[in-house]
Scaffold this motif. Structure first.
Motif, mmCIF file in Angstrom:
data_model
loop_
_atom_site.group_PDB
_atom_site.id
_atom_site.type_symbol
_atom_site.label_atom_id
_atom_site.label_comp_id
_atom_site.label_asym_id
_atom_site.label_seq_id
_atom_site.Cartn_x
_atom_site.Cartn_y
_atom_site.Cartn_z
ATOM 1 N N ASP A 1 0.808 -1.217 0.000
ATOM 2 C CA ASP A 1 0.000 0.000 0.000
ATOM 3 C C ASP A 1 0.846 1.273 0.000
ATOM 4 O O ASP A 1 0.560 2.201 -0.747
ATOM 5 C CB ASP A 1 -0.905 -0.011 1.235
ATOM 6 C CG ASP A 1 -2.327 0.372 0.931
ATOM 7 O OD1 ASP A 1 -2.702 0.413 -0.253
ATOM 8 O OD2 ASP A 1 -3.069 0.614 1.900
ATOM 9 N N VAL B 1 -3.062 -4.574 6.399
ATOM 10 C CA VAL B 1 -4.286 -3.824 6.144
ATOM 11 C C VAL B 1 -5.427 -4.785 5.824
ATOM 12 O O VAL B 1 -6.561 -4.583 6.252
ATOM 13 C CB VAL B 1 -4.068 -2.836 4.973
ATOM 14 C CG1 VAL B 1 -5.351 -2.111 4.602
ATOM 15 C CG2 VAL B 1 -2.952 -1.848 5.310
ATOM 16 N N ASP B 2 -5.123 -5.832 5.071
ATOM 17 C CA ASP B 2 -6.133 -6.793 4.665
ATOM 18 C C ASP B 2 -5.456 -8.137 4.398
ATOM 19 O O ASP B 2 -4.329 -8.180 3.911
ATOM 20 C CB ASP B 2 -6.828 -6.297 3.390
ATOM 21 C CG ASP B 2 -8.059 -7.110 3.041
ATOM 22 O OD1 ASP B 2 -8.787 -7.536 3.960
ATOM 23 O OD2 ASP B 2 -8.289 -7.334 1.835
ATOM 24 N N GLY B 3 -6.135 -9.218 4.749
ATOM 25 C CA GLY B 3 -5.625 -10.549 4.447
ATOM 26 C C GLY B 3 -4.872 -11.222 5.579
ATOM 27 O O GLY B 3 -4.104 -12.151 5.346
ATOM 28 N N GLN B 4 -5.085 -10.783 6.795
ATOM 29 C CA GLN B 4 -4.408 -11.375 7.960
ATOM 30 C C GLN B 4 -4.535 -12.902 7.963
ATOM 31 O O GLN B 4 -3.611 -13.611 8.332
ATOM 32 C CB GLN B 4 -5.011 -10.790 9.250
ATOM 33 C CG GLN B 4 -4.353 -11.241 10.523
ATOM 34 C CD GLN B 4 -3.077 -10.485 10.818
ATOM 35 O OE1 GLN B 4 -2.902 -9.353 10.423
ATOM 36 N NE2 GLN B 4 -2.164 -11.136 11.501
ATOM 37 N N VAL C 1 -2.837 -10.401 0.239
ATOM 38 C CA VAL C 1 -2.645 -9.544 1.407
ATOM 39 C C VAL C 1 -2.329 -8.120 0.954
ATOM 40 O O VAL C 1 -1.796 -7.904 -0.130
ATOM 41 C CB VAL C 1 -1.508 -10.040 2.339
ATOM 42 C CG1 VAL C 1 -1.829 -11.385 2.925
ATOM 43 C CG2 VAL C 1 -0.174 -10.065 1.656
ATOM 44 N N THR C 2 -2.655 -7.184 1.829
ATOM 45 C CA THR C 2 -2.290 -5.782 1.643
ATOM 46 C C THR C 2 -1.556 -5.354 2.896
ATOM 47 O O THR C 2 -2.038 -5.585 4.009
ATOM 48 C CB THR C 2 -3.541 -4.899 1.443
ATOM 49 O OG1 THR C 2 -4.252 -5.365 0.300
ATOM 50 C CG2 THR C 2 -3.151 -3.435 1.247
#
Length: 112
Positions: free
Chosen positions: A7, A49-52, A87-88
């Motif tokens: 990101d 941020v996303d995709g843990q 993931v992010t």
């Protein structure tokens, strides 16, 4: 194939499953900051941020360097983290100077 979105740098990279966040960043210029690459210094701290749910389990080195509170807030060491899906991640520029000082101190202590 999984995708890593860096990101902060704006890079998006398609990778093989079980790719390492830091090694992928180095290879494809994702720009994750780092000094040692081995879990000693903590400079490759990133926030998921996303995709843990698409990450490898938290390693002891991460708990030692980041503390459980930071891990609970979504932070990981990129050098210790592998992905199984999209993931992010992000990192803050304001942290870089502080992390650089910490890294130098830890690397110097480890080599003494």
């Amino acid at each position: 194939m999984p995708v890593i979105k860096y990101d902060t740098s704006g890079k998006t990279i398609e990778v093989a499953e079980n790719a390492n966040l830091l090694r992928t960043s180095i290879r494809y210029e994702g720009s994750v900051p780092y000094k040692c690459g081995g879990g000693l210094c903590g400079t490759c701290r990133v926030r998921v941020v996303d995709g843990q749910e698409h990450l490898s389990k938290v390693m002891k080195k991460e708990i030692d360097r980041l503390g459980q509170d930071n891990i609970d807030q979504g932070y990981r060491l990129a050098c210790q983290t592998f992905i199984t899906g999209d993931v992010t991640i992000a990192w803050g520029d304001k942290d870089l100077e502080r992390l650089d000082k910490i890294a130098k101190r830890r690397i110097n202590a480890a080599s003494s």
